[in-house]
Design an enzyme around this catalytic site. Structure first.
Site, short mmCIF file in Angstrom:
data_model
loop_
_atom_site.label_atom_id
_atom_site.label_comp_id
_atom_site.label_asym_id
_atom_site.label_seq_id
_atom_site.Cartn_x
_atom_site.Cartn_y
_atom_site.Cartn_z
CG HIS A 17 -16.38 23.58 36.22
ND1 HIS A 17 -15.23 24.33 36.30
CD2 HIS A 17 -15.98 23.53 35.03
CE1 HIS A 17 -14.32 23.33 36.03
NE2 HIS A 17 -14.86 22.59 35.29
CE LYS A 41 -9.18 15.75 32.11
NZ LYS A 41 -10.29 17.29 32.66
NE ARG A 90 -13.49 24.09 27.85
CZ ARG A 90 -12.78 23.27 29.22
NH1 ARG A 90 -11.71 24.12 30.12
NH2 ARG A 90 -12.92 21.58 29.28
CB SER A 128 -9.85 22.94 36.20
OG SER A 128 -10.68 22.89 36.56
P1 ADP Z 1 -11.82 20.87 32.68
O1 ADP Z 1 -12.00 20.39 31.23
O2 ADP Z 1 -11.40 22.37 32.56
O3 ADP Z 1 -11.04 19.87 33.20
P2 ADP Z 1 -14.26 19.43 33.81
O4 ADP Z 1 -13.65 18.35 33.72
O5 ADP Z 1 -14.01 19.48 35.35
O6 ADP Z 1 -13.16 20.95 33.62
O7 ADP Z 1 -15.11 19.71 33.47
C1 ADP Z 1 -16.66 19.26 33.81
C2 ADP Z 1 -17.21 20.30 32.20
O8 ADP Z 1 -17.23 20.94 32.40
C3 ADP Z 1 -17.05 20.00 30.72
O9 ADP Z 1 -18.11 19.32 30.34
C4 ADP Z 1 -16.56 20.99 30.63
O10 ADP Z 1 -15.98 21.31 28.69
C5 ADP Z 1 -17.16 21.66 30.69
N1 ADP Z 1 -15.94 23.15 31.00
C6 ADP Z 1 -14.58 23.26 31.57
N2 ADP Z 1 -14.65 24.67 31.02
C7 ADP Z 1 -15.28 25.52 31.00
C8 ADP Z 1 -15.32 26.90 30.37
N3 ADP Z 1 -14.62 27.61 30.77
N4 ADP Z 1 -17.54 27.10 29.80
C9 ADP Z 1 -17.62 26.30 29.57
N5 ADP Z 1 -17.76 25.01 29.88
C10 ADP Z 1 -16.55 24.33 30.59
#
Ligand code: ADP
Length: 162
Positions: A17, A41, A90, A128
């Protein structure tokens, strides 16, 4: 001034992130990282904890603000005068969901354009959920999350276990 919102559940924020947030901050004048609740979630950290982690981790980036919101992202972007929504991608597995969200957000707020940033290769596998699993099993999360929040995550993982 170009303002972008960077939404997510950030439960907890990972280095993946932070990489996306830093890259967005280099493109746009002002980046608002907004912590949202995803009904699909079950969160390990409260919204306040997630905001606090993000504030600590982004303290050195002057054009980044951290906020939280419980309603629709399209409405939040409108309220904050942001016409860009930044998302990280990703793998192909993120694509279908993100594509649907981007089209939905455009329908709800035609003034906000979704922009995708490709993950940096070293964070491609990072999520996460992975961090939470490793922390709960007593593994090393130091290469996965900002160093300032490692102890808070491990403490919460121990609390949940006991
Ligand atoms: P997760 O999908 O891990 O629960 P979030 O909902 O908090 O995470 O994701 C917020 C944004 O960050 C989304 O657009 C998600 O695709 C992106 N994101 C999460 N992890 C990564 C990563 N390792 N690399 C790039 N983008 C990421």
């Amino acid at each position: 001034m170009k303002t972008a919102v960077c939404p997510g559940s950030f439960d907890p924020v990972t280095l993946g992130h932070i990489d996306i947030i830093k890259r967005a901050a280099a493109i746009f004048d002002h980046v608002i990282v907004v912590v949202m609740n995803n009904a699909a979630k079950r969160a390990m950290f409260t919204q306040e904890e997630r905001v606090d982690f993000l504030r600590q981790a982004t303290a050195g980036i002057t054009n980044v603000e951290v906020d939280c919101y419980d309603g629709l992202l399209a409405e939040y972007a409108r309220q904050r005068g942001a016409n860009v929504i930044v998302k990280g991608l990703r793998a192909l597995s993120d694509f279908e969901y993100e594509f649907q969200m981007a089209l939905t957000n455009r329908k709800l707020n035609p003034n906000a354009e979704t922009v995708f940033l490709t993950t940096s290769a070293q964070y491609m596998y990072l999520s996460s959920s992975l961090v939470k699993q490793i922390a709960q099993l007593g593994g090393d999360i130091r290469d996965l999350v900002p160093s300032c929040i490692v102890d808070d995550i491990l403490r919460k993982a121990r609390q949940i276990k006991s």
